[in-house]
Design a protein around this motif. Structure first.
Motif, PDB file in Angstrom:
ATOM      1  N   GLY A 140       0.816  -1.210   0.000  1.00 23.36           N
ATOM      2  CA  GLY A 140       0.000   0.000   0.000  1.00 23.36           C
ATOM      3  C   GLY A 140       0.850   1.260   0.000  1.00 23.36           C
ATOM      4  O   GLY A 140       0.559   2.221  -0.727  1.00 23.36           O
ATOM      5  N   THR A 141       1.918   1.273   0.791  1.00 23.04           N
ATOM      6  CA  THR A 141       2.791   2.445   0.848  1.00 23.04           C
ATOM      7  C   THR A 141       3.488   2.670  -0.487  1.00 23.04           C
ATOM      8  O   THR A 141       3.593   3.806  -0.964  1.00 23.04           O
ATOM      9  CB  THR A 141       3.852   2.272   1.958  1.00 23.04           C
ATOM     10  OG1 THR A 141       3.182   2.048   3.205  1.00 23.04           O
ATOM     11  CG2 THR A 141       4.723   3.500   2.071  1.00 23.04           C
ATOM     12  N   PHE A 142       3.970   1.587  -1.112  1.00 19.56           N
ATOM     13  CA  PHE A 142       4.633   1.709  -2.415  1.00 19.56           C
ATOM     14  C   PHE A 142       3.690   2.312  -3.456  1.00 19.56           C
ATOM     15  O   PHE A 142       4.041   3.253  -4.183  1.00 19.56           O
ATOM     16  CB  PHE A 142       5.123   0.338  -2.879  1.00 19.56           C
ATOM     17  CG  PHE A 142       5.655   0.338  -4.285  1.00 19.56           C
ATOM     18  CD1 PHE A 142       6.920   0.814  -4.550  1.00 19.56           C
ATOM     19  CD2 PHE A 142       4.876  -0.134  -5.339  1.00 19.56           C
ATOM     20  CE1 PHE A 142       7.413   0.825  -5.857  1.00 19.56           C
ATOM     21  CE2 PHE A 142       5.353  -0.126  -6.642  1.00 19.56           C
ATOM     22  CZ  PHE A 142       6.626   0.359  -6.903  1.00 19.56           C
ATOM     23  N   LEU A 143       2.475   1.771  -3.549  1.00 23.24           N
ATOM     24  CA  LEU A 143       1.522   2.267  -4.551  1.00 23.24           C
ATOM     25  C   LEU A 143       1.085   3.695  -4.231  1.00 23.24           C
ATOM     26  O   LEU A 143       0.923   4.523  -5.142  1.00 23.24           O
ATOM     27  CB  LEU A 143       0.302   1.344  -4.609  1.00 23.24           C
ATOM     28  CG  LEU A 143       0.553  -0.068  -5.142  1.00 23.24           C
ATOM     29  CD1 LEU A 143      -0.719  -0.900  -5.048  1.00 23.24           C
ATOM     30  CD2 LEU A 143       1.054  -0.020  -6.583  1.00 23.24           C
ATOM     31  N   LEU A 144       0.912   3.994  -2.962  1.00 27.25           N
ATOM     32  CA  LEU A 144       0.485   5.331  -2.561  1.00 27.25           C
ATOM     33  C   LEU A 144       1.523   6.372  -2.960  1.00 27.25           C
ATOM     34  O   LEU A 144       1.174   7.463  -3.426  1.00 27.25           O
ATOM     35  CB  LEU A 144       0.266   5.366  -1.044  1.00 27.25           C
ATOM     36  CG  LEU A 144      -0.085   6.730  -0.429  1.00 27.25           C
ATOM     37  CD1 LEU A 144      -1.474   7.161  -0.868  1.00 27.25           C
ATOM     38  CD2 LEU A 144      -0.019   6.642   1.094  1.00 27.25           C
TER      39      LEU A 144
END
Length: 308
Positions: A140-144
Motif C-alpha cells: 500500500g505504501t509503495f503504490l500510494l
C-alpha cells in the motif's frame, strides 16, 4: 439506537480529523501562515480549552493531579513532548511538504509500528496474520507514493519522511498514553499534553509571531476550524462514543479519517490521486482493519485509539 448514535459520533469525529488536515493544507497553500505557528496556536488553544472544560466539569478535582508527584510530572511532560508534539509537528510538516491525503494515510501505518514493537518485545516470529498485514502495508505504501511507477514519487521525499515519522510518533503516542490513561482521564492527559507541547513550540515559533496581512476571512475561518473542529469537537465526540460502542468498533470506524482526507483533498483542492494510489490507500486501510479485528495477542496492551 444508542449503538447507531455511537457509530455516528465516531464517523463525524474521524471525518472532522480528516477534513481538518485538508483545511490546514489550504491555509499553507493560500496564505503566509507557517506550519510551526499553526501547530503552536492549535496546541495552546486546544490545551487551554480542554483543561478549562475539565476544571468546569466532573474532572475538576483531578486537573492538577498529574503534577502531584515527580514521576507523574515527568511522565506527562515526556508525553507532551515526545508524544503529542511529535505527532502534531510531523503530521503538519508532511502536509506542508506534500498533501493531507498522503500524510494521513502514511500516519495510519502506526499499527504496523506497534505490531513490530510488540513482536520485538515478545521475541516471537510473526504469525501468518501479521505477515499479511505487513505485506499489505508495504504494498500500500509503495503504490500510494509512486502510483505504480517506481521512478516517480507522488509527493516530495520530505513529505514521505515526515509522514513515516508521524506514523512512528503516533505509535509511540498510542502506547505511552495507555499508561497515563490508566491513572488519569484521557481528557486531562490530552489537555496537558497539548499545553506542554504548545509551550515548547512557542520557543520555536511564538503564538504572537505572525503577520496577518493578506489574510482573508477564509484564512481565519479555516484556522479556527483546524483548532476547534479538528481537535476539540472530534475528540469529545470520539470519547463520548465509548459509552455506546466498543473500542474495537470505534477504531474500525475511525478509518473514515483518511477517506475524508483523500476525498476533500481531491474534490476541494484538486489534488491528483491516481488509481494505483487509491489501491495503495485501500491496502493500508485493509491492513488497519485486519490488525483491529485480530485477536489481541501482540497488541493487547495498546491503549484505545486516542486521536489528536
Amino acid at each position: 439506537m444508542n449503538k447507531y448514535k455511537g457509530y455516528f459520533m465516531v464517523v463525524v469525529a474521524a471525518s472532522l480529523w480528516g477534513v481538518s488536515g485538508t483545511a490546514a493544507q489550504y491555509v499553507f497553500d493560500h496564505s503566509n501562515v507557517s506550519m510551526e505557528w499553526l501547530v503552536t496556536v492549535r496546541m495552546l488553544i486546544s490545551g487551554l480549552l480542554f483543561i478549562t472544560l475539565c476544571y468546569l466539569g466532573k474532572e475538576r478535582k483531578n486537573v492538577w493531579s498529574v503534577w502531584q508527584s515527580k514521576r507523574s510530572l515527568l511522565q506527562i511532560v515526556f508525553f507532551g513532548l515526545a508524544g503529542m508534539l511529535a505527532v502534531q509537528y510531523t503530521y503538519f510538516a508532511s502536509i506542508e511538504q506534500g498533501n493531507a491525503a498522503v500524510a494521513t494515510l502514511l500516519q495510519y501505518l502506526a499499527p504496523v509500528f506497534i505490531m513490530i514493537y510488540f513482536l520485538a518485545v515478545l521475541k516471537k516470529p510473526p504469525s501468518r496474520f501479521e505477515l499479511i498485514s505487513f505485506v499489505l502495508a508495504l504494498l500500500g505504501t509503495f503504490l500510494l507514493l509512486t502510483n505504480g511507477a517506481s521512478e516517480n514519487l507522488t509527493v516530495p521525499a520530505a513529505s514521505i519522511i515526515w509522514g513515516i515519522i508521524s506514523g512512528v510518533a503516533l505509535a509511540f503516542y498510542t502506547l505511552y498514553s495507555g499508561k497515563l490513561i490508566q491513572t488519569y482521564s484521557s481528557i486531562i492527559v490530552v489537555g496537558w499534553g497539548m499545553l506542554i507541547g504548545g509551550a515548547a513550540m512557542s520557543f520555536i515559533k511564538a503564538p504572537w509571531d505572525f503577520t496577518p496581512s493578506g489574510w482573508t476571512s477564509s484564512t481565519i475561518v479555516l484556522i479556527l476550524f483546524v483548532i476547534l473542529f479538528g481537535t476539540l469537537v472530534p475528540f469529545f465526540l470520539f470519547i463520548d462514543s465509548m459509552r455506546y460502542i466498543t473500542a474495537k468498533e470505534s477504531s474500525l470506524l475511525a478509518c473514515t479519517e483518511p477517506l475524508s482526507a483523500v476525498l476533500t483533498s481531491v474534490v476541494w483542492l484538486g489534488v491528483p490521486f491516481g488509481f494505483y494510489q487509491a489501491v495503495g490507500g485501500a491496502a493500508i486501510l485493509i491492513m488497519v482493519i485486519l490488525l483491529t479485528l485480530k485477536p489481541k495477542e501482540t497488541n493487547e496492551k495498546t491503549s484505545e485509539n486516542v486521536n489528536y
